[in-house]
Design an enzyme around this catalytic site. Structure first.
Site, PDB file in Angstrom:
ATOM      1  CG  HIS A 210     -77.245  26.851 -31.074  1.00 14.81           C
ATOM      2  ND1 HIS A 210     -75.687  26.804 -31.361  1.00 14.81           N
ATOM      3  CD2 HIS A 210     -77.692  28.001 -31.542  1.00 14.81           C
ATOM      4  CE1 HIS A 210     -75.501  27.549 -32.249  1.00 14.81           C
ATOM      5  NE2 HIS A 210     -76.874  28.333 -32.480  1.00 14.81           N
TER       6      HIS A 210
HETATM    7  C1  UD1 Z   1     -79.439  32.613 -31.124  1.00 14.69           C
HETATM    8  C2  UD1 Z   1     -79.421  32.905 -32.750  1.00 14.69           C
HETATM    9  C3  UD1 Z   1     -78.536  32.194 -33.549  1.00 14.69           C
HETATM   10  C4  UD1 Z   1     -77.188  31.945 -32.426  1.00 14.69           C
HETATM   11  C5  UD1 Z   1     -77.624  31.568 -31.251  1.00 14.69           C
HETATM   12  C6  UD1 Z   1     -76.153  31.570 -30.466  1.00 14.69           C
HETATM   13  C7  UD1 Z   1     -81.558  33.715 -33.962  1.00 14.69           C
HETATM   14  C8  UD1 Z   1     -82.544  33.371 -34.909  1.00 14.69           C
HETATM   15  N1  UD1 Z   1     -80.771  32.637 -33.431  1.00 14.69           N
HETATM   16  O1  UD1 Z   1     -80.072  31.309 -31.277  1.00 14.69           O
HETATM   17  O2  UD1 Z   1     -78.339  32.409 -34.758  1.00 14.69           O
HETATM   18  O3  UD1 Z   1     -76.354  30.968 -33.121  1.00 14.69           O
HETATM   19  O4  UD1 Z   1     -78.419  32.687 -30.749  1.00 14.69           O
HETATM   20  O5  UD1 Z   1     -76.617  31.281 -29.094  1.00 14.69           O
HETATM   21  O6  UD1 Z   1     -81.419  34.784 -33.483  1.00 14.69           O
HETATM   22  N2  UD1 Z   1     -82.452  31.552 -23.578  1.00 14.69           N
HETATM   23  C9  UD1 Z   1     -82.129  31.497 -22.339  1.00 14.69           C
HETATM   24  N3  UD1 Z   1     -81.333  32.467 -22.254  1.00 14.69           N
HETATM   25  C10 UD1 Z   1     -80.879  33.710 -22.541  1.00 14.69           C
HETATM   26  C11 UD1 Z   1     -81.610  33.490 -24.145  1.00 14.69           C
HETATM   27  C12 UD1 Z   1     -82.069  32.550 -24.433  1.00 14.69           C
HETATM   28  O7  UD1 Z   1     -82.298  30.509 -21.433  1.00 14.69           O
HETATM   29  O8  UD1 Z   1     -80.363  34.699 -22.331  1.00 14.69           O
HETATM   30  C13 UD1 Z   1     -83.250  30.264 -24.224  1.00 14.69           C
HETATM   31  C14 UD1 Z   1     -84.723  30.542 -24.141  1.00 14.69           C
HETATM   32  O9  UD1 Z   1     -85.096  29.316 -23.759  1.00 14.69           O
HETATM   33  C15 UD1 Z   1     -84.941  30.812 -25.510  1.00 14.69           C
HETATM   34  C16 UD1 Z   1     -84.084  30.134 -26.289  1.00 14.69           C
HETATM   35  O10 UD1 Z   1     -82.824  29.859 -25.544  1.00 14.69           O
HETATM   36  O11 UD1 Z   1     -86.397  30.511 -25.753  1.00 14.69           O
HETATM   37  C17 UD1 Z   1     -83.796  30.605 -27.529  1.00 14.69           C
HETATM   38  O12 UD1 Z   1     -83.301  31.686 -27.762  1.00 14.69           O
HETATM   39  P1  UD1 Z   1     -83.302  32.791 -28.936  1.00 14.69           P
HETATM   40  O13 UD1 Z   1     -82.372  34.066 -28.645  1.00 14.69           O
HETATM   41  O14 UD1 Z   1     -84.477  32.813 -29.551  1.00 14.69           O
HETATM   42  O15 UD1 Z   1     -82.424  31.768 -30.037  1.00 14.69           O
HETATM   43  P2  UD1 Z   1     -80.963  30.825 -29.731  1.00 14.69           P
HETATM   44  O16 UD1 Z   1     -81.342  29.670 -29.972  1.00 14.69           O
HETATM   45  O17 UD1 Z   1     -80.220  31.445 -28.769  1.00 14.69           O
END
Ligand code: UD1
Length: 379
Positions: A210
């Site tokens: 991811h």
């Molecule tokens: C975040 C953390 C990362 C961790 C990861 C575990 C930061 C910078 N990154 O990354 O360190 O290893 O979580 O999963 O904080 N999304 C969904 N559903 C959700 C949440 C997110 O679909 O419940 C999707 C959305 O498209 C979103 C993308 O995931 O834009 C990224 O989510 P985000 O929380 O920004 O970062 P992660 O890549 O999950």
């Protein structure tokens, strides 16, 4: 004493849960007046990345869910800060506890110190020395402003001292993530995950992916798909897919390469690759524990496989958790498809050596943290 504990994203829950259990135990034993409040920022909100974990890890409903959701780094961080501030204003805690390195960790630590509230950072001092990783910035800034730095491995102590941190703020307590693993490992082993996926004990590999550096660039993701297909000729691979990765696979038109099973609408293993939805905590623990090999770009999984004794190939150029290489099962393989395949084949055909447990990764880290906090934080 009043303590606020913050969770934001998936890797936080298995770190917050042992702290909640240890605080509960301390209260029961000592009849203490300590009050603890759970704040979930809502950085992760899907059932698969949030709800299921709270149930499994015996975490209560959060007292506050800030519901921030997704966004750019700046907007997500700013949103957490502006929604967390009124909670601090209302609750007036003595301490805020943040864990790990996600955007919510940094945002809540910053909000708290600006209001004069002490901050404890659990899993402090880890450094990849790669400032292109958003987590590295979160780690550096959170550590610089925290009052209590709880560390998991000796490298963290060196990193913090080099950055000028006072030794008196640093506490080597072990690894709370391993507290959760040791508590749930036996239960996880009894789950029917392998039967459900048509897998055999130690005859499959697991992959998770991811990191933006791996999934946001088409050439990196294509290279990984290539390696995966070549390795899948040796051993079936299960790939519980993070939503951001699923989104990129669609954006780059790589559905067929990554997702043959879902793409065909079948739930059987095809072409040796089974891309599936993200799993809950104990299901995934079961899957890792019984696997012959794990491929990942996650931080926590490098630590979990070290304790499980399962070979782990980390698809990154660096790690902030060097002890998993020195004492554990972790090998950094980078992103070169030839290297990934070669190291995968080597791991599958090499008998595992003696298993070493990093110091204090013994299931009692959270109890040590609670003891430090109770003895040090001023009411
Ligand atoms: C975040 C953390 C990362 C961790 C990861 C575990 C930061 C910078 N990154 O990354 O360190 O290893 O979580 O999963 O904080 N999304 C969904 N559903 C959700 C949440 C997110 O679909 O419940 C999707 C959305 O498209 C979103 C993308 O995931 O834009 C990224 O989510 P985000 O929380 O920004 O970062 P992660 O890549 O999950």
């Amino acid at each position: 004493m009043k303590i606020i504990l913050v969770s934001g994203a998936r890797p936080n829950y298995m770190k917050i849960a042992p702290l909640m259990w240890a605080l509960r135990e301390y209260k029961q034993k000592n009849g203490s007046q300590t009050q603890f409040i759970l704040v979930h920022t809502g950085q992760h909100y899907d059932r698969q990345l949030f709800g299921v974990f709270f149930q499994e890890l015996d975490l209560p409903e959060p007292d506050y869910n800030l519901g921030v959701g997704s966004g750019t780094h700046a907007s997500q961080t700013a949103e957490v800060m502006s929604r967390f501030e009124p909670v601090l204003e209302k609750e007036e805690p003595n301490l805020v506890v943040v864990v790990g390195d996600v955007n919510s960790t940094l945002a809540c630590a910053l909000t708290a110190v600006k209001r004069g509230v002490s901050v404890a950072h659990v899993e402090a001092g880890l450094r990849s020395f790669d400032r292109t990783m958003p987590e590295e910035i979160n780690r550096i800034v959170t550590d610089a402003i925290s009052d209590y730095l709880f560390i998991t491995e000796p490298s963290a102590n060196e990193n913090l001292l080099r950055e000028g941190t006072l030794a008196s703020k640093i506490f080597f307590v072990g690894n709370v993530m391993i507290d959760s693993l040791l508590r749930y490992r036996d239960k996880a082993r009894t789950l029917p995950v392998l039967d459900q996926l048509g897998l055999k004990l130690k005859e499959y590999a697991v992959m998770t992916l991811h990191r933006p550096s791996n999934v946001d660039r088409p050439e990196a993701l294509k290279g990984i798909a290539d390696a995966l297909h070549r390795l899948a000729k040796e051993i079936p691979i299960v790939f519980p897919c993070h939503p951001r990765t699923a989104e990129r696979i669609r954006d780059f038109g790589l559905e067929v390469a990554f997702n043959p099973v879902l793409h065909s609408g079948s739930s059987r293993l095809m072409n040796g690759i089974n891309t599936c939805e993200p799993m809950g905590y104990t299901e995934f623990l079961c899957l890792m524990d019984h696997a012959a090999l794990v491929l990942t770009d996650s931080g926590g999984i490098q630590e979990e496989t070290t304790i499980l004794g399962v070979p782990c190939l980390t698809l990154r150029e660096n790690t902030e958790r060097p002890i998993t290489i020195q004492m554990g099962t972790n090998v950094l393989v980078g992103l070169n498809p030839d290297r990934i395949v070669a190291e995968g084949v080597k791991a599958l055909h090499t008998p595992s050596g003696p298993r070493l447990q990093p110091p204090l990764w013994d299931g009692k880290a959270a109890n040590r943290i609670v003891e430090v906090l109770i003895n040090n934080v001023k009411n």
